[in-house]
Structures are given as C-alpha cells and as structure tokens.
Design an enzyme around this catalytic site. Sequence first.
Site, PDB file in Angstrom:
ATOM      1  N   CYS A  19      38.887  37.751  31.541  1.00  0.00           N
ATOM      2  CA  CYS A  19      39.663  38.039  32.749  1.00  0.00           C
ATOM      3  C   CYS A  19      40.956  38.774  32.406  1.00  0.00           C
ATOM      4  CB  CYS A  19      39.964  36.765  33.525  1.00  0.00           C
ATOM      5  SG  CYS A  19      40.886  35.530  32.593  1.00  0.00           S
ATOM      6  N   HIS A  79      44.224  31.888  33.863  1.00  0.00           N
ATOM      7  CA  HIS A  79      43.297  32.839  34.472  1.00  0.00           C
ATOM      8  C   HIS A  79      44.080  34.052  34.954  1.00  0.00           C
ATOM      9  CE1 HIS A  79      39.682  34.275  36.344  1.00  0.00           C
ATOM     10  NE2 HIS A  79      40.250  34.307  37.532  1.00  0.00           N
TER      11      HIS A  79
END
Length: 840
Positions: free
Chosen positions: A229, A754
Amino acid sequence: MREETCLSLWTAFRYMLERRWYDQWKEYVETGDQNSSSFPGQIDNTELFEDLESYHLKDRLVENEDFVLIPAEAWHKLLAWYDMLPDQPPLERKVVDLPSTVKVEVYPVEIFLCLHSDMENILTEQFSRADAIHTIQKTMRKLFEVPESAETRLWMKSSDTSCERLRNIHMTVLDSCLSSGMVMIMEMRNADGTWPSSRPQIMRNSVDEQDSYRGQPGVCGLTNLGNTCFMNSALQCLSNTPPLTEYFLRNAYLEELNFTNPLGMRGEIAEAYADVIKQMWSGRHYSVVPRIFKTKVGHFASQFLGYQQHDSQELLSFLLDGLHEDLNRVKNKEYIELRDADGRPDQEVAEEAWRNHRRRNDSVIVDTFHGLFKSTLVCPECSKVSVTFDPFCYLSVPLPVSKERVMEVFFVSVDPAAKPVQHRLIVPKAGKVSDMCTALSQVTNMVVADVFNHRFYKIYQADESLSCILDRDDIFVRGAVEEDGDELVLALYLRERSHYREYGSSNSNYGTSLFGHPLLVSVPRSQCSHEGLVSFSRYVRAPDPSEEVEEQEEAEDDEEEEEEEEELYKTNGVNDGNGHGHIICRFSFDGAVIYHTNTDPCMDVDQVICLFSTAQPYVAIDWDPDMKKKYYNENEAEKYVKHPSMEIPHQQTRVDLQQCIELFTTVETLEEENPWYCPNCKKHQLATKKLDLWSLPEVLIIHLKRFSYTKYSREKLDTIVDFPIRKTSSSGEPPSRYDLIAVSNHYGGLRDGHYTSYARNKDNGQWYYFDDSKVTYAREEHIVTNAAYLLFYQRQDKIRQPTLPTPLDSCSSLTHSASGVASPNNREDGATSCVNMETD
C-alpha cells in the site's frame, strides 16, 4: 580526369564488383582503345549470386578472388558510363567501424521480421552491423504498415524458447549481438495500456468484462501485492501529477531514455513506470496489478525486496531519483568546480548554481520537481558567512513537537473487590515511569506493568524512560507495599485446563491456556492458604449449596481420577508445564486448582518477594472447563471504572502548514557529529545554519515528518496540519501560489499502518480517494486529516483547466469492486467509501 583515379576515393560505402568483369574493364582502360574487344559491356555480377531470383549472395566469397570492392563515387561513375544488367541489384556494402579495425561488410545480417499479432507472416531483410535498432524499427513499421502514432517495442528471438527485449533502439546491430537467422518481433501497445506479451493468454469472462469497461482515465485502483500500500499510495500521487503523466502519455520519454547512465537503471524503471501509467490512464481498468513495476523496484533497490511494509516517502524519493537518471538528457556529466559566493549578489550566485545543476542534470523530473535552497552558514568564532544554493526535489518539513504526551493507564487498587479505574494522564514526553506514577498519585511505591496476551509482558522500573511505553500498550498500575511488610504482592494468572493430558512431553500435566486479565494481588502472609488465596478474586462466585448436592454423585464417580491427579501434583520436582518453575504449594477449590510455583523447589512461600517478572514466582488458577463456565463471571472480570479525567475530551493538536515551513527555515546550530569546516579558521566549527526557499518548482512536494526519531524516543506524530487546498490569486501576484493536487495518507503507528491517497483528476477536476484497488469519490472538506503525510502542490499558473465536466454524482459514494459491481458506502473520516482501515 582518367577513370581509374576514381578508384582511389574512400567513402562510407563500398560496392562489390565481380572480379572477371573488373579485370576486363581494367584491361580495356589500360589499352585505351575504344574499339578493343576487351570492352566490358554492362556491369555484370551474375557470378556472385546464388540464383537470379532472390539475388542472394553465394556463401564464402573471397575478396580479390571472386570480387573487388570500390568506393561509392567510383561505382556511380562506372554505372553512368556502362550501365548495369536489367533487374540486377547493386551490391552496396557499408564500411563498419568494428572493435580495433575498419572493415567492409560483405555479408550483412539477415533478420526475419514479423508482428506479435501475426507471427506466421515473416519477411526477410538485411541490415548492416552498424545500423541502429531504430533503423530496423522504421523498416518494420513501413513493411507492416504500422501507424506512426502506435507505440511499439521489439523482441529478439534467438531460439524457440528464448526472447530478449531490445530496449535501447539506439544501439547498433553489432552491439545488440544480432546475427543472421534471428527473428525480430514487433508488438504494439494495446488500447488498455498493456502489452500483448504481458497479458495472460487465458480466456475468462472477467477479461471480457475488463475489455468492455470504459471509465474515467486515471480513476483506477492498484492491487495490493502484500504490504505494498505504501507503493500504491505514492504511485497514485505521481499518477495525478499532470506534467509528469502527460509526458509519459505522449511518449516523450521514448526519445529520452538513457541506457548508458551509470547512475541510472538502464531505462527499466522509467519503462516499468510508463507501463503502469498507460494502463491506469487507458480508462479500461478498474484496477491494475503493478507486479512488474514492484519487481523492477526490488531489483534496483534491495531495501524494497520482499513484501514488508515500507515508507511511501522513501519509495517516492527512490522513484523520482530513478526516473531522473533513466531520463537524464545529459549523457556525459562534466566535472564542475563549485565556487563560493565571495560576497557576490545572491541572484548571480543562484543563477550560476542552477546552470551548473542543469549541466549535469536535465530531465522531466528536474523540469517538474526541482527547486533551489539558499543555505547560509555562519562561523561562531570568526563570523565567516558562507552562502550556497543547492537543488532540492521535495521539502521535508518538521512538525512542532510537544514536550508532553497523553497516556491512558488502569489503576488497580489494593482492595481486591474494587474495579480497575482508567485514568488519562499528562506526562513529560522525556520523563520516566516515576513521573507517570507521580501524575497518577502521590504514592510512589507502585508496580507498573504492561499486560499482553493475558500475562504481564513487562514490569517497569521507576527509573525507566516513558519512551519504552507505546500508546497502544495496556498499562496497569497497582499500589504496592514495602518489601519488609506483612503482605506479599503476587501475579495471578488464569488458565483453562484442557480435558486431556499432553502426550509426548516429559511430564504428565494437563495442557493449559491463559485467559482473562492477569492481576497483581496482595495477600497477607498469614493467609497464604486455600481460603486466603480464593478470597481476593472478586469475579469467582462461591458455589451454591444446592449445586453441591446435585454434583455430589458426579464427584464420587470422579474420585478415583482426582486421587491420581492429587498424587501427580504431590510429586516432588514436577514442572508446571510452562517452564516457570516447580510446584511449592497447592490448594483446591472445586474445579479450580490453585498452586504457587518458583524456580527454586526448596524455597518457602514466605520467601516470595514482590518485584518480579514472568520468569519469577506467580500464582495460577487452573480452571476445569466445566467449572469455568459455572463459577467464572467473564462480564464482571472485564468491567472497569472511568476516572473523571477520561471525560475531558482529548484536544487534537493542530498546526498550520506555514508553521512547519517556518520551523524548517529556523536558524539552527550544527550537531557535533556534523560540523562545518570554516575556510577562515581552518578547522571544523559548530556553525549556525539557516535554510531559505529561493526558487520553487512547478510541482512542490512537501513531506510532513511525522515519524520522529531522536536519541530518547521513537514516535509517530498525529498532529493535524492545516494545509490549504485551493487559493484564489489576484492579478499581479507572483507565480508562487499553489493548489493541492494529491495527498499520501498514513494511518496507524510506527510498527504497522496503512497507506491511502487523495488525488484530483487532471481531466475532470474531481477529487478521488484511492485505497489500493478501491477508488471512491472524495470531498475537499474531508482531505485535511491527521493522516496526511505527503502533500503535492501544483503552481497555479501551470494548472490546466479541466477538459471534462465534473461528475454529477460526485457527492454520492460509488465503489467499484474487482468484479465491476458498484456498491454504496459511507465514511466518517474522509471520502465516502467502504474501506476498512486494516493494517498491512
């Protein structure tokens, strides 16, 4: 001028003449008789050809035996004087510069040519070893009628299974190791941005759906390949940087690929990035799998190998540098000696520094992202001032760091019947555990423990730094007693015993597993008995007398088994099954077994002391599963009381972006590890340093330094930075006003997290939220969060107005899944989305 004088001329081309015809012509010229029978007639090379249909040369022809070579100008003279047999081709041959010699290329390289889309249709052409691959490419475009607008690439096939990509079309046939008999394959990029050779040849419905999909170019997700990510977030921001993306979409990079730069990646990073961008902006993908790009990045930057989580800023820094070197227009970097300012005007020194930078660095990355710092150093001893101007690609600005931190802890009273109380404390960021205890209460003799996985993970000492405690740790603080007091402070663990004994181990104990919250309990030495140890547990209810009558018969049936178990626990030196020591004493309470252990089987229970660790003495309650269901009150065990301090809302720290920039340009003193050599004092000095922004690029990238690493602590700063999104500029203002175009976000802490991104589409002006493969509409008012990590700004005078209207449903939520199904979702923290913020 006599005809033979033409033969002495040397050109880049030579022509082959059949030796018999040449000798006859030479005899004719030497006699000077125009009516001589030695007149050669038309030029005839028939003896050199294998057949007169293909006009293919015979193998192993020998110079000066079978043929002679003459310069081009002599050939054209002979052709004008004598003409040539009809249909016979001239045998023009290049003079090639081979390693250590110059040679006429009698036998060119014969290559078989075909298209990837039609590999049965093969054409044969001859090329010189001095020809560039670009020449072969032009020839193939002409032979196969490939449009000039089509992007192509070439593959060299040397066997049935081996194919090699010919990346550098400026290399020669010789340098590319092409030889006769090889096959050259040309492929054209698909409309969806992919290459035919890269696409899996598997017919599936999903492929058909993908082909039929037509969406907004650039509004495309990136598949998470496993903790990637961070890469996806950086790619989305760069993808939505208009000048860079348009440079790749119009194929300007093809003419600027630098294959010889020792600092570059042979053009492979630029090509891999171009492939991703072309797919994302084809408008034919919901999501793109950047696997080849990830592989290339790992190949040239080993720190990104594998599938660990990394920093999006570090990936961005590598990528910008790699793209710059792969696309650097400067092929040979000259050495440039830097000059000191020596009192010259700043403007003059800055212009000189920028010219010197461009003499060695000239690429689309420099055009788009590079600016100039002004660096001023002042010697503290002689006051010597040194001014230099240095290029930068992005700004890494610090965030104002608070000297205090907020901690949430649970205080456990000495009273076993009292519930834990959750407190919110304000403590010094560089403080010690004792400071936390002081903030909690004036009582200084406390036990501070980190609870993890149902056990005391760590017992902190009073002089340990608070930086050892992370915000996510569950900290329990309990009042303790003096070591010479009449009470013992013990750790209490709850364990559930399995129905079956462990087989294959060195002991005969039952297997156990921890559950619930561990406790620090205070027990009078005089009450270290069955009743005394049971009484402290507020969440164990005593058995009802009626239940005892009902269970009496069952107890009798199990009496024999219990006796065996009793004998087991009485065995001298039996390990407790978890490697924590030997059994000292044991108490029974219906289904629960209470015993105390210590690593020294000879110790008496009165010798137990209270500042212990998990490897030291503890008390455990082993529960029979059935008894646990009856007597363990799980709801009661989980209850706690909130202190009034928890009701006070935690004020999120907020700063303006301008404050961060001002902090970046504040005067600072160099550290001892990085002194400056003063040319006046002739020694290293801890000079003062000040950075100023001198000239700004078209696209300004600002890196918010949220990850703070000091000698004393490591933390992530969750400060909200109020950064502007759009500014209206009045006429006459300098071109240093910027509009936000993209943001890379980081959610989570230091060890995990994230990455996502917000970006504004260059064609329709709409903001989108990118979370790996998911893409949703976003609103401007949701973009400023405490997760913002990288900010991308474009100068207002360079922003192009949107060419497409803003989507009518931009305020609604719309998420495309991998199967192409749209589903409505809502978010509270940003874009309307169904995204779950799971850590990688």
